[in-house]
Design a protein around this motif. Structure first.
Motif, PDB file in Angstrom:
ATOM      1  N   TYR A  56       0.834  -1.207   0.000  1.00 31.43           N
ATOM      2  CA  TYR A  56       0.000   0.000   0.000  1.00 31.43           C
ATOM      3  C   TYR A  56       0.866   1.252   0.000  1.00 31.43           C
ATOM      4  N   TYR A  57       0.571   2.162  -0.949  1.00 31.33           N
ATOM      5  CA  TYR A  57       1.264   3.442  -1.031  1.00 31.33           C
ATOM      6  C   TYR A  57       0.313   4.632  -1.079  1.00 31.33           C
ATOM      7  N   ARG A  58      -0.825   4.477  -1.751  1.00 35.92           N
ATOM      8  CA  ARG A  58      -1.671   5.648  -1.992  1.00 35.92           C
ATOM      9  C   ARG A  58      -3.115   5.208  -2.192  1.00 35.92           C
ATOM     10  N   GLY A 110       5.832   2.692   2.098  1.00 35.59           N
ATOM     11  CA  GLY A 110       7.016   3.533   2.211  1.00 35.59           C
ATOM     12  C   GLY A 110       6.826   4.887   1.579  1.00 35.59           C
ATOM     13  N   ILE A 111       7.829   5.727   1.756  1.00 30.94           N
ATOM     14  CA  ILE A 111       7.779   7.085   1.227  1.00 30.94           C
ATOM     15  C   ILE A 111       9.093   7.391   0.519  1.00 30.94           C
ATOM     16  N   MET A 161       8.718  -2.501   5.432  1.00 29.04           N
ATOM     17  CA  MET A 161       8.894  -1.181   4.831  1.00 29.04           C
ATOM     18  C   MET A 161       9.639  -1.318   3.506  1.00 29.04           C
ATOM     19  N   TRP A 162       9.261  -0.529   2.526  1.00 30.78           N
ATOM     20  CA  TRP A 162      10.061  -0.395   1.304  1.00 30.78           C
ATOM     21  C   TRP A 162      10.947   0.826   1.512  1.00 30.78           C
ATOM     22  N   THR A 163      12.265   0.681   1.649  1.00 30.33           N
ATOM     23  CA  THR A 163      13.049  -0.496   1.442  1.00 30.33           C
ATOM     24  C   THR A 163      14.229  -0.491   2.406  1.00 30.33           C
ATOM     25  N   PHE A 164      15.128  -1.435   2.263  1.00 31.52           N
ATOM     26  CA  PHE A 164      16.246  -1.602   3.167  1.00 31.52           C
ATOM     27  C   PHE A 164      17.379  -0.612   2.863  1.00 31.52           C
ATOM     28  N   VAL A 165      17.928  -0.688   1.650  1.00 32.41           N
ATOM     29  CA  VAL A 165      18.918   0.278   1.151  1.00 32.41           C
ATOM     30  C   VAL A 165      18.293   0.994  -0.041  1.00 32.41           C
ATOM     31  N   ASP A 166      18.525   2.300  -0.170  1.00 36.78           N
ATOM     32  CA  ASP A 166      18.038   3.028  -1.352  1.00 36.78           C
ATOM     33  C   ASP A 166      18.246   2.170  -2.591  1.00 36.78           C
TER      34      ASP A 166
END
Length: 466
Positions: A298-300, A368-369, A414-419
């Protein structure tokens, strides 16, 4: 302030995918997938021209990255397997280097206390299959089943939780209808065939998994965009109904209830948009396939209204014939992405699952954002991403509320671990708990990563909604 405590053994983690994080090195034996190809050949479509070769270097740095996972306390992480790394070409031979790589990754993750959640397909179809028609070609279904069988055989002793597809709607909708992803086709009927074939492939992978008798679980990850009407006017309600029918129920019901919505089938018949190739055997397979676990991304939200004008009925058929997008006054925006931030939808999604699919355990598999120019928030060498912490708190507040009311949610990733590299935006927007410096390759924890670690330690956080 109230302490938001989560259930015991809650999955606290992050999510990524191989095309977005691995990168390539000479001699790794990897074949091209559609993103390797399109980011080179259609390079102008990609932000700053960054290709898949220049991603987050996980392939070369996975040992250090697993230590970073452990360093912020993750107890689980969803990643994927690269089909074109494991089976690089049309000969079907299995890349032994890839087998050893993934076995070492999963074993080291387990040793570090990070449970590997492994997804088989995250948009990254091998190019040799795309050249033969891709997901429009029924042969790709058989190739996918064989790939899944190889994965279960090679890694089944190391993986407890499998997923067949991440966001199966996207290859059809973005690749065959809305001109966002390769092969950049705009044709609803072809998109419908692609989606149907992906659904069948999902079922074939589940069938292959059941035949292994592995004592583990398998599911699927859905991209859920809850639909909200502009008003309670019947015309707006009808618009929301149609948006939900095309973009949510069309996939959720066939996967989770075993059949396509009759209303959708009727509409597609009316407009001659049904896929050309659907067999009775495929429909039986769909009807009899069950999953163990559902991931929800889910994002938006999606806000809609009744159309302001009549669509061009001589043009390309589209779900947007039946509704218009609605820009709600006062909505809260992530201006980097141009999407609305609406944490309350997490609660609405949870209640929808409880009401419509009460027997399926689920978790938030992505949320995530993404923020552009995040370097502007660096102080004393660390990204001070308080906006990401606030985002987390707000969404987790509504998830916690649903769990307190009985929702069977097992975790939050969460998205994500490393950019990581994003599909068309490359590194325009940053999402990670760790910052990646593209010039030096350095990976450094952000303030949100430290906060998330404390959240995991406490299995909750203090929060005041006022």
């Amino acid at each position: 302030m109230t302490m938001m405590k989560f259930p015991k053994d809650f999955w606290w983690g992050a999510a990524t995918s191989v095309t977005q994080s691995e990168g390539t090195v000479p001699g790794d034996g990897k074949g091209d997938n559609i993103w390797d190809y399109s980011s080179r050949v259609f390079n102008n479509r990609f932000y700053d021209g960054v290709t898949t070769q220049d991603t987050s270097r996980f392939y070369a740095e996975y040992q250090d990255d697993i230590q970073r996972m452990q360093g912020i306390g993750l107890n689980s992480l969803r990643t994927s397997i690269s089909w074109s790394r494991l089976i690089p070409d049309a000969s079907g031979h299995v890349n032994a280097t890839a087998v050893q790589f993934y076995r070492d990754v999963f074993a080291r993750m387990r040793d570090a206390g990070v449970k590997p959640f492994v997804n088989l397909f995250h948009f990254d179809l091998p190019m040799y299959l795309q050249e033969q028609g891709g997901w429009e070609n029924k042969d790709t279904i058989a190739a996918y089943r064989r790939y899944a069988e190889v994965c279960f055989e090679q890694f089944g002793d190391l993986v407890d939780t499998w997923f067949t597809f991440n966001e199966p709607m996207i290859p059809a909708e973005a690749g065959y209808l809305h001109d966002r992803h390769y092969p950049f086709v705009v044709d609803f009927r072809r998109a419908a065939q692609v989606l149907h074939n992906i659904v069948v492939a999902h079922c074939e992978a589940i069938s292959a998994f059941r035949q292994t008798h592995l004592p583990t679980n398998i599911g699927i990850i859905m991209d859920v965009i809850p639909v909200y009407p502009r008003s309670q006017n019947p015309a707006d309600l009808k618009a929301a109904h149609m948006a939900d029918l095309f973009y949510t129920r069309s996939l959720n019901e066939v996967i989770l209830k075993g059949s396509y919505p009759e209303e959708l089938v009727s509409i597609l018949k009316q407009y001659d948009q049904l896929p050309a190739e659907i067999t009775a055997g495929e429909l039986d397979l769909i009807r009899n396939t069950k999953i163990d676990l559902l991931g929800i991304n889910y994002y938006r939200p999606r806000r809609v209204k009744t159309r302001d004008s009549e669509p061009n009925r001589h043009g390309i058929f589209s779900p947007e014939w039946f509704f218009d997008a609605y820009e709600m006054p006062g909505r809260r925006m992530n201006t980097s992405r141009g999407i609305e931030i609406y944490p309350e939808a997490i609660y609405d999604i949870a209640k929808k699952i409880d009401n419509e699919y009460p027997d399926i355990p689920w978790f938030v598999s992505e949320n995530g954002i993404g923020i552009q120019n995040e370097e502007q928030f660096i102080q004393d060498g660390m990204v001070q991403d308080d906006y990401r912490i606030d985002f987390l708190k707000e969404h987790l507040y509504y998830l916690h509320k649903a769990i307190q009311e009985g929702s069977h949610c097992l975790g939050y990733h969460m998205w994500t671990f490393v950019d990581c590299w994003s599909w068309m935006n490359a590194y325009k927007n940053r999402y990670g708990f760790y910052r990646l410096d593209l010039d030096t390759g350095e990976k450094s924890v952000k303030k949100s990563g430290i906060w998330f670690h404390q959240l995991i330690e406490d299995n909750g956080f203090e929060y005041s909604k006022e």
